[in-house]
Design an enzyme around this catalytic site. Sequence first.
Site, PDB file in Angstrom:
ATOM      1  N   LEU A   1       0.837  -1.201   0.000  1.00 56.27           N
ATOM      2  CA  LEU A   1       0.000   0.000   0.000  1.00 56.27           C
ATOM      3  C   LEU A   1       0.872   1.250   0.000  1.00 56.27           C
ATOM      4  O   LEU A   1       0.654   2.177  -0.786  1.00 56.27           O
ATOM      5  CB  LEU A   1      -0.933   0.004   1.213  1.00 56.27           C
ATOM      6  CG  LEU A   1      -1.992   1.097   1.183  1.00 56.27           C
ATOM      7  CD1 LEU A   1      -3.149   0.687   0.285  1.00 56.27           C
ATOM      8  CD2 LEU A   1      -2.505   1.410   2.580  1.00 56.27           C
TER       9      LEU A   1
ATOM     10  N   ASN B   1      -3.402  -6.497  -9.531  1.00 63.22           N
ATOM     11  CA  ASN B   1      -2.370  -5.503  -9.786  1.00 63.22           C
ATOM     12  C   ASN B   1      -1.168  -6.153 -10.448  1.00 63.22           C
ATOM     13  O   ASN B   1      -0.869  -7.325 -10.217  1.00 63.22           O
ATOM     14  CB  ASN B   1      -1.968  -4.781  -8.491  1.00 63.22           C
ATOM     15  CG  ASN B   1      -0.807  -5.454  -7.784  1.00 63.22           C
ATOM     16  OD1 ASN B   1       0.356  -5.263  -8.154  1.00 63.22           O
ATOM     17  ND2 ASN B   1      -1.122  -6.264  -6.769  1.00 63.22           N
ATOM     18  N   ARG B   2      -0.515  -5.381 -11.294  1.00 60.15           N
ATOM     19  CA  ARG B   2       0.766  -5.795 -11.872  1.00 60.15           C
ATOM     20  C   ARG B   2       1.732  -4.613 -11.788  1.00 60.15           C
ATOM     21  O   ARG B   2       2.392  -4.226 -12.745  1.00 60.15           O
ATOM     22  CB  ARG B   2       0.580  -6.272 -13.322  1.00 60.15           C
ATOM     23  CG  ARG B   2      -0.179  -5.337 -14.244  1.00 60.15           C
ATOM     24  CD  ARG B   2      -0.108  -5.831 -15.690  1.00 60.15           C
ATOM     25  NE  ARG B   2      -0.840  -4.987 -16.615  1.00 60.15           N
ATOM     26  CZ  ARG B   2      -2.082  -5.235 -17.030  1.00 60.15           C
ATOM     27  NH1 ARG B   2      -2.741  -6.298 -16.584  1.00 60.15           N
ATOM     28  NH2 ARG B   2      -2.668  -4.422 -17.900  1.00 60.15           N
TER      29      ARG B   2
ATOM     30  N   GLY C   1       4.608  -4.130 -10.155  1.00 62.18           N
ATOM     31  CA  GLY C   1       5.992  -4.462 -10.451  1.00 62.18           C
ATOM     32  C   GLY C   1       7.019  -3.733  -9.596  1.00 62.18           C
ATOM     33  O   GLY C   1       8.021  -3.227 -10.127  1.00 62.18           O
ATOM     34  N   PHE C   2       6.792  -3.662  -8.282  1.00 62.45           N
ATOM     35  CA  PHE C   2       7.759  -3.041  -7.361  1.00 62.45           C
ATOM     36  C   PHE C   2       8.097  -1.617  -7.789  1.00 62.45           C
ATOM     37  O   PHE C   2       9.267  -1.203  -7.777  1.00 62.45           O
ATOM     38  CB  PHE C   2       9.038  -3.863  -7.255  1.00 62.45           C
ATOM     39  CG  PHE C   2       8.929  -5.171  -6.518  1.00 62.45           C
ATOM     40  CD1 PHE C   2       7.780  -5.536  -5.844  1.00 62.45           C
ATOM     41  CD2 PHE C   2       9.998  -6.056  -6.513  1.00 62.45           C
ATOM     42  CE1 PHE C   2       7.692  -6.752  -5.162  1.00 62.45           C
ATOM     43  CE2 PHE C   2       9.926  -7.271  -5.841  1.00 62.45           C
ATOM     44  CZ  PHE C   2       8.768  -7.618  -5.165  1.00 62.45           C
TER      45      PHE C   2
ATOM     46  N   SER D   1       6.104 -11.994  -5.236  1.00 60.76           N
ATOM     47  CA  SER D   1       5.305 -11.171  -6.138  1.00 60.76           C
ATOM     48  C   SER D   1       5.292 -11.814  -7.519  1.00 60.76           C
ATOM     49  O   SER D   1       6.335 -12.211  -8.033  1.00 60.76           O
ATOM     50  CB  SER D   1       5.888  -9.757  -6.242  1.00 60.76           C
ATOM     51  OG  SER D   1       5.257  -9.047  -7.295  1.00 60.76           O
TER      52      SER D   1
ATOM     53  N   ASN E   1       4.761 -10.215 -10.200  1.00 63.34           N
ATOM     54  CA  ASN E   1       4.911  -9.141 -11.170  1.00 63.34           C
ATOM     55  C   ASN E   1       6.351  -8.759 -11.477  1.00 63.34           C
ATOM     56  O   ASN E   1       6.595  -7.783 -12.185  1.00 63.34           O
ATOM     57  CB  ASN E   1       4.141  -7.905 -10.686  1.00 63.34           C
ATOM     58  CG  ASN E   1       2.669  -8.202 -10.492  1.00 63.34           C
ATOM     59  OD1 ASN E   1       2.053  -8.871 -11.317  1.00 63.34           O
ATOM     60  ND2 ASN E   1       2.105  -7.754  -9.385  1.00 63.34           N
ATOM     61  N   THR E   2       7.316  -9.498 -10.917  1.00 65.21           N
ATOM     62  CA  THR E   2       8.728  -9.349 -11.264  1.00 65.21           C
ATOM     63  C   THR E   2       9.179 -10.668 -11.860  1.00 65.21           C
ATOM     64  O   THR E   2       9.068 -11.719 -11.208  1.00 65.21           O
ATOM     65  CB  THR E   2       9.576  -8.988 -10.028  1.00 65.21           C
ATOM     66  OG1 THR E   2       9.172  -7.709  -9.538  1.00 65.21           O
ATOM     67  CG2 THR E   2      11.058  -8.945 -10.379  1.00 65.21           C
TER      68      THR E   2
ATOM     69  N   LYS F   1       8.118 -13.850   2.628  1.00 64.88           N
ATOM     70  CA  LYS F   1       6.742 -13.810   2.134  1.00 64.88           C
ATOM     71  C   LYS F   1       6.600 -14.741   0.940  1.00 64.88           C
ATOM     72  O   LYS F   1       7.311 -14.596  -0.063  1.00 64.88           O
ATOM     73  CB  LYS F   1       6.342 -12.388   1.740  1.00 64.88           C
ATOM     74  CG  LYS F   1       4.852 -12.244   1.436  1.00 64.88           C
ATOM     75  CD  LYS F   1       4.450 -10.788   1.377  1.00 64.88           C
ATOM     76  CE  LYS F   1       2.938 -10.628   1.212  1.00 64.88           C
ATOM     77  NZ  LYS F   1       2.517  -9.217   1.264  1.00 64.88           N
TER      78      LYS F   1
ATOM     79  N   ASN G   1       1.132 -13.975  -0.467  1.00 68.75           N
ATOM     80  CA  ASN G   1       1.040 -12.892  -1.431  1.00 68.75           C
ATOM     81  C   ASN G   1      -0.219 -13.068  -2.291  1.00 68.75           C
ATOM     82  O   ASN G   1      -1.100 -13.849  -1.950  1.00 68.75           O
ATOM     83  CB  ASN G   1       2.315 -12.875  -2.288  1.00 68.75           C
ATOM     84  CG  ASN G   1       2.732 -11.473  -2.691  1.00 68.75           C
ATOM     85  OD1 ASN G   1       1.925 -10.680  -3.136  1.00 68.75           O
ATOM     86  ND2 ASN G   1       4.011 -11.168  -2.544  1.00 68.75           N
TER      87      ASN G   1
ATOM     88  N   GLY H   1      -7.650  -9.894  -2.300  1.00 75.78           N
ATOM     89  CA  GLY H   1      -9.005  -9.690  -1.812  1.00 75.78           C
ATOM     90  C   GLY H   1      -9.684 -10.991  -1.434  1.00 75.78           C
ATOM     91  O   GLY H   1      -9.045 -12.031  -1.244  1.00 75.78           O
TER      92      GLY H   1
ATOM     93  N   GLY I   1      -7.184 -11.913   1.784  1.00 77.85           N
ATOM     94  CA  GLY I   1      -8.626 -12.092   1.789  1.00 77.85           C
ATOM     95  C   GLY I   1      -9.343 -11.666   3.046  1.00 77.85           C
ATOM     96  O   GLY I   1     -10.496 -12.068   3.251  1.00 77.85           O
TER      97      GLY I   1
END
Length: 360
Positions: A67, A114-115, A117-118, A185, A187-188, A227, A265, A287, A316
């Site tokens: 966030l 979301n994507r 990507g840090f 993640s 997204n990396t 994580k 994650n 979510g 969630g």
Amino acid sequence: MSLLPYGAARPFLFGMDPEAAHELTLGAIARLQHSPLTCLYSEPRVNDPFTLAGLGFPNRVGLAAGLDKNARCIDGLAAMGFGFVEVGTVTPKGQPGNPKPRMFRIPERQALINRLGFNNEGLDAFLANVQRARFRAERSGTPMRLGLNIGKNASTPIERATDDYLTCLDGVYPHADYVTVNISSPNTQNLRSLQSDAALDALLGAVMERREQLAQRHGRHIPVFVKIAPDLDDAQIAVIAATLKRHGCRSDGSATGALGVIGTNTTLSREAVKGLRHAEETGGLSGAPVLEASNRVIRALRAALGPGFPIIGVGGVLSADDAVSKIAAGADLVQIYTGLIYRGPALVRESAQAIAALRR
């Protein structure tokens, strides 16, 4: 109790592009956090002291990383009643992340994709923001705890990922109550490959060795959390648990408290949102649809790691009952993120009260 009910602001925010709403909200929190106007969104902190990994927490509900990637709003987030706040993920160098648009709501399932990507401003800017935070000046009760979440730059080859994690660990260690190593993640590129047996063993070996060096240098022992993803089968969870035990348990199998795990994650699965608008967007789904997948991983980790190994549950949590389900699955602490977007700060208090009631 906040003076501006979140339900009044949500229709306006949900009428905007999700990332634009995110930035508008963080910008407002950053501007208001050291002013009397914090009362617009603040919530009383539930007093439910809990000790984990040698740290005392004022209550068992925290904010998950993602966030506040640049640690701009630590004090404002603290005012929402969290027992701990985790900021980041930070990488050694600033990077823009993936192309926009890269965040999508699925309100029918109280979910997000979301994507990002840090995307972050880099380690130096992150640390400057952390050092400006004032929450540690609180004199009453157990102080809120701060977790700093670290990752690797997208441009760093995966075989050199450890270098980025060690660079970040060196920087954040003096300022953290705990450090999270984000290897999950989606997204990396190739990041989740670090969850495999040999790669995770090598990474944790290097991180825990550096942790000991930093503990000697700074005179304080900071726990490290790893994580992991929800998209793991039983065999993969068993391998991760065995690796965690090698680096975080004594010869008799008891946990040292130096190492913990955060499960989980975001997920790559789209089963729960199939057919809905944005469901096929690339990225991690968070979510309500992640609740049971996350709890499944937590249950398996607790069974494999034993009763004393530190576990933080996330994924969630949209209600107090969801938060309690994380504790029932075996988590010691609970984090929320997407639930804050859908429910607002009242969810923090409701969840903390429900968890506190378990011990009465």
